[in-house]
Design an enzyme around this catalytic site. Structure first.
Site, PDB file in Angstrom:
ATOM      1  CD  GLN A  15     -29.133 102.278 -57.182  1.00 37.41           C
ATOM      2  OE1 GLN A  15     -28.236 103.104 -57.080  1.00 37.41           O
ATOM      3  NE2 GLN A  15     -29.756 102.054 -58.334  1.00 37.41           N
ATOM      4  CB  SER A  16     -23.343  98.359 -53.666  1.00 42.29           C
ATOM      5  OG  SER A  16     -22.074  98.454 -53.075  1.00 42.29           O
TER       6      SER A  16
END
Length: 326
Positions: free
Chosen positions: A73-74
């Site tokens: 989920q960067s």
């Protein structure tokens, strides 16, 4: 000298937060938010400022492929994918785990796909090994005839931090008498850049658990950015908001997100900006930030990641107010 490649429109807005200020025990004109969540590219967020410099360097070296690492989920990975799409470059994102672990993925993963990025699932879960994995991916790409450019974790390097030296200059122009700038501390480059413009005494970093020795990381980057010896002991860093660990919802963070949303209609994310706000609130409670001191909260973005954070989504939906009419 690396050239910056513009990826958005500057300056970002500086907005007052009077209702939140009063709720926290400050005066109504003392708390402001720097809206780097409103940066235009790819859903917004602080990483765009760093990418203007690292992508500029990639273009200068003749690269055709951007490679970077991060969690699934960067925000940095999502914005690297967006930058590559805008510039017509290929993007490879190196994530821990496996494709199966992202089954039903949402949030930033959806946008990574829409921007056309490719993902290499490393199988690794140790962040310390991800850089080596990414180097190997670059070598494999070279063997296929590509010209890769590796952007470090979070875009944090002395080069990328230049974007937040510029942001610090913007803050000084918008709020000349600022005494505290509160920011999430992830990979360290954002805080280091702000220190380059504002000095250690005005920047309060709230550790999010992304790196194991945050003070050492920020001190090393700040030393390179400023050209003077910045020590870990000279930094203002709160370590109390990591909770169970990076990316895991922490109760004070949920409270900070809810309080900010209900007071100002501003959405924070549970991994970075929510932790930074929880740290700001704790600093006010403990007297580190006091009334009659002008404070700026740097909103680093991350909204797409909120929708990929199952704990936060479940908690928020469960708390939804319901009414009935007879």
């Amino acid at each position: 000298m690396s050239a910056k490649h513009s990826l958005s429109t500057w300056l970002t807005p500086m907005e007052p937060m009077p209702r939140l200020a009063v709720a926290l025990g400050l005066n109504g004109d003392e708390l402001w938010v720097k809206r780097d969540d409103l940066i235009g590219l790819g859903g917004g967020g602080n990483k765009v400022r760093k990418l203007e410099w690292t992508v500029g360097d990639a273009l200068a070296t003749g690269a055709d492929t951007l490679v970077t690492t991060g969690a699934a989920q960067s925000n940095h990975a999502r914005l690297t994918a967006a930058a590559g799409a805008r510039l017509g470059m290929n993007v490879v994102l190196v994530f821990p785990g496996t494709a199966d672990s992202a089954a039903g993925g949402s949030g930033n993963l959806v946008l990574d796909s829409l921007f056309g990025a490719s993902v290499f699932w490393s199988g690794e879960t140790d962040p310390a090994t991800m850089g080596a994995v990414a180097e190997d991916v670059c070598e494999q790409l070279r063997k296929r005839g590509a010209r890769p450019y590796l952007i470090p974790f979070g875009g944090s390097s002395p080069l990328g931090a230049r974007g937040y030296v510029e942001a610090g200059d913007e803050i000084r122009m918008q709020v000349p008498d600022v005494e505290h700038v509160v920011v999430a501390l992830g990979s360290g480059g954002t805080m280091a850049g702000l220190i380059g413009a504002l000095g250690e005494e005005r920047v309060l970093g709230v550790d999010c658990g992304a790196v194991t020795e945050p003070a050492d990381v920020v001190a090393a980057l700040s030393t390179q950015v400023t050209g003077r010896n910045v020590t870990a002991a000279s930094l203002r860093i709160r370590l109390d908001q990591v909770g169970p660990g990076y990316g895991v919802l922490h109760e004070p963070v949920m409270e900070a997100m809810s309080t900010t949303a209900r007071a100002e209609g501003i959405v924070l994310d549970p991994t970075y900006s929510g932790r930074a706000m929880a740290g700001l609130m704790a600093a006010v409670r403990e007297g580190e930030i006091r009334p009659n001191q002008r404070t700026v909260f740097l909103h680093t973005g991350g909204l797409p990641g909120l929708f990929g954070h199952a704990q936060t989504v479940q908690r928020s939906v469960a708390a939804l107010n319901s009414i009935t009419f007879r």
